[in-house]
Motif scaffolding. Structure first.
Motif, PDB file in Angstrom:
ATOM      1  N   TYR A  31       0.843  -1.204   0.000  1.00 34.38           N
ATOM      2  CA  TYR A  31       0.000   0.000   0.000  1.00 34.38           C
ATOM      3  C   TYR A  31       0.876   1.251   0.000  1.00 34.38           C
ATOM      4  O   TYR A  31       0.638   2.202  -0.747  1.00 34.38           O
ATOM      5  N   TYR A  32       1.901   1.255   0.854  1.00 32.23           N
ATOM      6  CA  TYR A  32       2.834   2.373   0.964  1.00 32.23           C
ATOM      7  C   TYR A  32       3.505   2.644  -0.388  1.00 32.23           C
ATOM      8  O   TYR A  32       3.574   3.782  -0.848  1.00 32.23           O
ATOM      9  N   LYS A  35       1.360   4.341  -2.895  1.00 38.50           N
ATOM     10  CA  LYS A  35       1.092   5.750  -2.591  1.00 38.50           C
ATOM     11  C   LYS A  35       2.334   6.629  -2.736  1.00 38.50           C
ATOM     12  O   LYS A  35       2.226   7.846  -2.837  1.00 38.50           O
ATOM     13  N   PHE A  47      -2.944   8.362   2.936  1.00 41.00           N
ATOM     14  CA  PHE A  47      -3.310   7.126   3.630  1.00 41.00           C
ATOM     15  C   PHE A  47      -4.744   7.203   4.121  1.00 41.00           C
ATOM     16  O   PHE A  47      -5.083   8.041   4.956  1.00 41.00           O
TER      17      PHE A  47
END
Length: 160
Positions: A31-32, A35, A47
C-alpha cells in the motif's frame, strides 16, 4: 494512564532486509509503495485507513510533538497493539516506556524523521507476560500534513 509494567523491556533486532515477513506488514508495504511518489515520501493525506481496515488494529502513526522539541507522540495506536501491551499509548510519547527502552525508541524514531529511513524490527516483549510472542514492527516515513515534517506509519503484528 499507567506506565508499562515495571521491568518491561522490548528486545528487538533490526532486519537486514527491506521487505517485511508478516503478511499484514507486507500488505502495508505494498500500500505504501502504491502511494509513494517517485520523487519523495507519500503524504499523511495519501493514507486512508479505511483502505487498510483489515489490518488497522495493528497499525500506528507517530508524529513529532510540536509542544515538546525532539519529542514524539503516538498519534494513533491500533487496538490489537494496545490490548496486547495492556495499556493505551495513543496520545502519549516514548516516556510511556521504561528506560532504556524509551531512549532506544527515541533514537530509532529520530533516524526515521531525519534520514527518512525504513526500519523492520523483529523481537519479543520481555517481562510483560507475553514473552512467548514473536512480533514484527515495520516503520515507514511519510510526509506530515504540514508538507514539511516527517511522520511514521507502521504496523506491529505478532507471529502467533
Amino acid at each position: 494512564m499507567a506506565k508499562l509494567p515495571e521491568g518491561l523491556n522490548i528486545e528487538w533486532t533490526a532486519s537486514d532486509t527491506d521487505r517485511p515477513a508478516h503478511p499484514s506488514n507486507v500488505r502495508l508495504h505494498d500500500y505504501y509503495l502504491a502511494k509513494k511518489p517517485a520523487d519523495g515520501l507519500p503524504g499523511r493525506a495519501d493514507f486512508d485507513l479505511l483502505d487498510l481496515y483489515d489490518i488497522a488494529p495493528g497499525l500506528f502513526i507517530i508524529e513529532q510533538d510540536p509542544d515538546n522539541r525532539g519529542g514524539i507522540r503516538y498519534r494513533l495506536v491500533g487496538s490489537d497493539i494496545e490490548a496486547r501491551l495492556g495499556i493505551s499509548l495513543t496520545g502519549r510519547g516514548t516516556g510511556a516506556f521504561t528506560e532504556p527502552v524509551s531512549e532506544r525508541l527515541q533514537a530509532l524514531y529520530e533516524d526515521i524523521f531525519t534520514n527518512q529511513t525504513i526500519h523492520i524490527l523483529r523481537g519479543r516483549f520481555v517481562g510483560s507476560g507475553i514473552e512467548h510472542v514473536d512480533y514484527e514492527s515495520f516503520l515507514l516515513p511519510m510526509r506530515a500534513r504540514d508538507g514539511h515534517s516527517v511522520n511514521i506509519i507502521g504496523g506491529m503484528f505478532a507471529f502467533d
